[in-house]
Design a protein around this motif. Structure first.
Motif, PDB file in Angstrom:
ATOM      1  N   VAL A  36       0.842  -1.209   0.000  1.00 21.41           N
ATOM      2  CA  VAL A  36       0.000   0.000   0.000  1.00 21.41           C
ATOM      3  C   VAL A  36       0.873   1.254   0.000  1.00 21.41           C
ATOM      4  CG1 VAL A  36      -1.636   1.322   1.386  1.00 21.41           C
ATOM      5  CG2 VAL A  36      -1.983  -1.128   1.060  1.00 21.41           C
ATOM      6  N   LEU A  37       1.918   1.263   0.819  1.00 21.89           N
ATOM      7  CA  LEU A  37       2.794   2.437   0.875  1.00 21.89           C
ATOM      8  C   LEU A  37       3.557   2.642  -0.432  1.00 21.89           C
ATOM      9  CD1 LEU A  37       4.215   2.136   4.489  1.00 21.89           C
ATOM     10  CD2 LEU A  37       2.444   3.697   3.656  1.00 21.89           C
ATOM     11  N   LEU A  38       4.075   1.577  -1.011  1.00 27.65           N
ATOM     12  CA  LEU A  38       4.806   1.710  -2.275  1.00 27.65           C
ATOM     13  C   LEU A  38       3.888   2.133  -3.416  1.00 27.65           C
ATOM     14  CD1 LEU A  38       7.261  -1.303  -2.082  1.00 27.65           C
ATOM     15  CD2 LEU A  38       7.827   1.123  -2.022  1.00 27.65           C
ATOM     16  N   THR A  39       2.674   1.609  -3.448  1.00 32.81           N
ATOM     17  CA  THR A  39       1.716   2.014  -4.479  1.00 32.81           C
ATOM     18  C   THR A  39       1.388   3.495  -4.343  1.00 32.81           C
ATOM     19  OG1 THR A  39       0.785  -0.197  -4.558  1.00 32.81           O
ATOM     20  CG2 THR A  39      -0.568   1.587  -5.443  1.00 32.81           C
ATOM     21  N   SER A  40       1.174   3.948  -3.119  1.00 26.35           N
ATOM     22  CA  SER A  40       0.888   5.366  -2.887  1.00 26.35           C
ATOM     23  C   SER A  40       2.059   6.242  -3.310  1.00 26.35           C
ATOM     24  CB  SER A  40       0.573   5.608  -1.418  1.00 26.35           C
ATOM     25  OG  SER A  40      -0.556   4.876  -1.041  1.00 26.35           O
ATOM     26  N   LEU A  41       3.276   5.813  -3.001  1.00 24.93           N
ATOM     27  CA  LEU A  41       4.463   6.576  -3.375  1.00 24.93           C
ATOM     28  C   LEU A  41       4.599   6.677  -4.891  1.00 24.93           C
ATOM     29  CD1 LEU A  41       7.119   7.991  -2.577  1.00 24.93           C
ATOM     30  CD2 LEU A  41       8.188   5.727  -2.672  1.00 24.93           C
ATOM     31  N   VAL A  42       4.418   5.574  -5.582  1.00 19.03           N
ATOM     32  CA  VAL A  42       4.528   5.578  -7.045  1.00 19.03           C
ATOM     33  C   VAL A  42       3.434   6.452  -7.662  1.00 19.03           C
ATOM     34  CG1 VAL A  42       4.316   4.135  -9.105  1.00 19.03           C
ATOM     35  CG2 VAL A  42       5.730   3.389  -7.193  1.00 19.03           C
ATOM     36  N   MET A  43       2.225   6.383  -7.133  1.00 22.89           N
ATOM     37  CA  MET A  43       1.142   7.221  -7.658  1.00 22.89           C
ATOM     38  C   MET A  43       1.427   8.704  -7.424  1.00 22.89           C
ATOM     39  SD  MET A  43      -2.176   4.908  -6.755  1.00 22.89           S
ATOM     40  CE  MET A  43      -3.335   6.057  -7.462  1.00 22.89           C
ATOM     41  N   TRP A  44       2.020   9.047  -6.272  1.00 24.53           N
ATOM     42  CA  TRP A  44       2.371  10.443  -5.992  1.00 24.53           C
ATOM     43  C   TRP A  44       3.453  10.925  -6.957  1.00 24.53           C
ATOM     44  CZ3 TRP A  44       7.062  12.457  -4.173  1.00 24.53           C
ATOM     45  CH2 TRP A  44       7.036  13.822  -3.878  1.00 24.53           C
ATOM     46  N   ILE A  45       4.448  10.078  -7.226  1.00 23.78           N
ATOM     47  CA  ILE A  45       5.509  10.456  -8.168  1.00 23.78           C
ATOM     48  C   ILE A  45       4.929  10.677  -9.562  1.00 23.78           C
ATOM     49  CG2 ILE A  45       7.557   9.587  -9.361  1.00 23.78           C
ATOM     50  CD1 ILE A  45       8.328   8.239  -6.695  1.00 23.78           C
ATOM     51  N   ILE A  46       4.072   9.788 -10.005  1.00 25.38           N
ATOM     52  CA  ILE A  46       3.450   9.940 -11.321  1.00 25.38           C
ATOM     53  C   ILE A  46       2.603  11.206 -11.367  1.00 25.38           C
ATOM     54  CG2 ILE A  46       1.733   8.947 -12.885  1.00 25.38           C
ATOM     55  CD1 ILE A  46       2.812   6.192 -12.023  1.00 25.38           C
ATOM     56  N   HIS A  47       1.865  11.472 -10.323  1.00 27.28           N
ATOM     57  CA  HIS A  47       1.035  12.688 -10.269  1.00 27.28           C
ATOM     58  C   HIS A  47       1.905  13.936 -10.342  1.00 27.28           C
ATOM     59  CE1 HIS A  47      -2.157  15.420  -9.096  1.00 27.28           C
ATOM     60  NE2 HIS A  47      -1.384  15.858  -8.114  1.00 27.28           N
ATOM     61  N   THR A  48       3.016  13.947  -9.604  1.00 24.87           N
ATOM     62  CA  THR A  48       3.913  15.103  -9.611  1.00 24.87           C
ATOM     63  C   THR A  48       4.531  15.303 -10.986  1.00 24.87           C
ATOM     64  OG1 THR A  48       4.427  14.731  -7.285  1.00 24.87           O
ATOM     65  CG2 THR A  48       5.945  16.110  -8.524  1.00 24.87           C
ATOM     66  N   LEU A  49       5.001  14.245 -11.597  1.00 17.50           N
ATOM     67  CA  LEU A  49       5.603  14.369 -12.925  1.00 17.50           C
ATOM     68  C   LEU A  49       4.572  14.763 -13.974  1.00 17.50           C
ATOM     69  CD1 LEU A  49       7.975  11.282 -12.893  1.00 17.50           C
ATOM     70  CD2 LEU A  49       8.599  13.687 -12.642  1.00 17.50           C
ATOM     71  N   ASP A  50       3.367  14.277 -13.840  1.00 16.46           N
ATOM     72  CA  ASP A  50       2.311  14.600 -14.797  1.00 16.46           C
ATOM     73  C   ASP A  50       1.916  16.067 -14.680  1.00 16.46           C
ATOM     74  OD1 ASP A  50       0.501  13.841 -16.842  1.00 16.46           O
ATOM     75  OD2 ASP A  50      -1.120  13.885 -15.357  1.00 16.46           O
ATOM     76  N   ARG A  51       1.870  16.606 -13.477  1.00 14.78           N
ATOM     77  CA  ARG A  51       1.514  18.024 -13.306  1.00 14.78           C
ATOM     78  C   ARG A  51       2.571  18.936 -13.900  1.00 14.78           C
ATOM     79  NH1 ARG A  51      -0.499  19.218  -7.336  1.00 14.78           N
ATOM     80  NH2 ARG A  51       1.630  19.967  -7.368  1.00 14.78           N
ATOM     81  N   ARG A  52       3.825  18.519 -13.867  1.00 15.15           N
ATOM     82  CA  ARG A  52       4.900  19.340 -14.429  1.00 15.15           C
ATOM     83  C   ARG A  52       4.769  19.481 -15.933  1.00 15.15           C
ATOM     84  NH1 ARG A  52      10.227  17.028 -11.408  1.00 15.15           N
ATOM     85  NH2 ARG A  52       9.632  17.619  -9.313  1.00 15.15           N
ATOM     86  N   HIS A  53       4.231  18.482 -16.583  1.00 16.76           N
ATOM     87  CA  HIS A  53       4.126  18.494 -18.046  1.00 16.76           C
ATOM     88  C   HIS A  53       2.718  18.840 -18.529  1.00 16.76           C
ATOM     89  CE1 HIS A  53       8.146  16.972 -18.425  1.00 16.76           C
ATOM     90  NE2 HIS A  53       7.861  16.013 -17.564  1.00 16.76           N
ATOM     91  N   ALA A  54       1.839  19.209 -17.636  1.00 19.91           N
ATOM     92  CA  ALA A  54       0.474  19.555 -18.030  1.00 19.91           C
ATOM     93  C   ALA A  54       0.481  20.903 -18.764  1.00 19.91           C
ATOM     94  CB  ALA A  54      -0.425  19.641 -16.817  1.00 19.91           C
ATOM     95  N   LEU A  55      -0.404  21.005 -19.712  1.00 16.85           N
ATOM     96  CA  LEU A  55      -0.510  22.258 -20.452  1.00 16.85           C
ATOM     97  C   LEU A  55      -1.176  23.304 -19.570  1.00 16.85           C
ATOM     98  CD1 LEU A  55      -1.758  20.887 -23.871  1.00 16.85           C
ATOM     99  CD2 LEU A  55       0.541  21.678 -23.288  1.00 16.85           C
ATOM    100  N   PRO A  56      -0.686  24.551 -19.645  1.00 17.30           N
ATOM    101  CA  PRO A  56      -1.321  25.622 -18.853  1.00 17.30           C
ATOM    102  C   PRO A  56      -2.727  25.893 -19.345  1.00 17.30           C
ATOM    103  CG  PRO A  56       0.401  26.522 -20.261  1.00 17.30           C
ATOM    104  CD  PRO A  56       0.438  25.037 -20.419  1.00 17.30           C
ATOM    105  N   ARG A  57      -3.619  26.135 -18.408  1.00 19.51           N
ATOM    106  CA  ARG A  57      -5.002  26.423 -18.779  1.00 19.51           C
ATOM    107  C   ARG A  57      -5.155  27.882 -19.175  1.00 19.51           C
ATOM    108  NH1 ARG A  57      -9.204  22.828 -15.644  1.00 19.51           N
ATOM    109  NH2 ARG A  57      -7.981  20.945 -15.570  1.00 19.51           N
ATOM    110  N   ALA A  58      -5.984  28.117 -20.160  1.00 18.67           N
ATOM    111  CA  ALA A  58      -6.158  29.487 -20.646  1.00 18.67           C
ATOM    112  C   ALA A  58      -7.204  30.220 -19.852  1.00 18.67           C
ATOM    113  CB  ALA A  58      -6.560  29.453 -22.107  1.00 18.67           C
TER     114      ALA A  58
END
Length: 58
Positions: A36-58
């Motif tokens: 459970v802890l490792l799954t949560s950590l991996v999901m947080w890393i993916i979420h953080t990396l995905d937000r960095r590459h998200a397109l800015p909203r107009a």
């Protein structure tokens, strides 16, 4: 998402023993907590990396 599900659902068949104890927990419980802890950590890393590459909203 298949690997964490299989790790938790398959744990009783793969890791159903009391010894060795991990931090005072039976091995099966430690296995599930770690999953459970490792799954949560991996999901947080993916979420953080995905937000960095998200397109800015107009």
């Amino acid at each position: 998402m298949l690997v964490p599900m299989l790790a938790i659902l398959g744990a009783p068949w793969m890791a159903n023993r009391i010894e060795p104890r991990v931090f005072g927990l039976p091995f099966l419980l430690a296995w599930i907590v770690a999953g459970v802890l490792l799954t949560s950590l991996v999901m947080w890393i993916i979420h953080t990396l995905d937000r960095r590459h998200a397109l800015p909203r107009a």
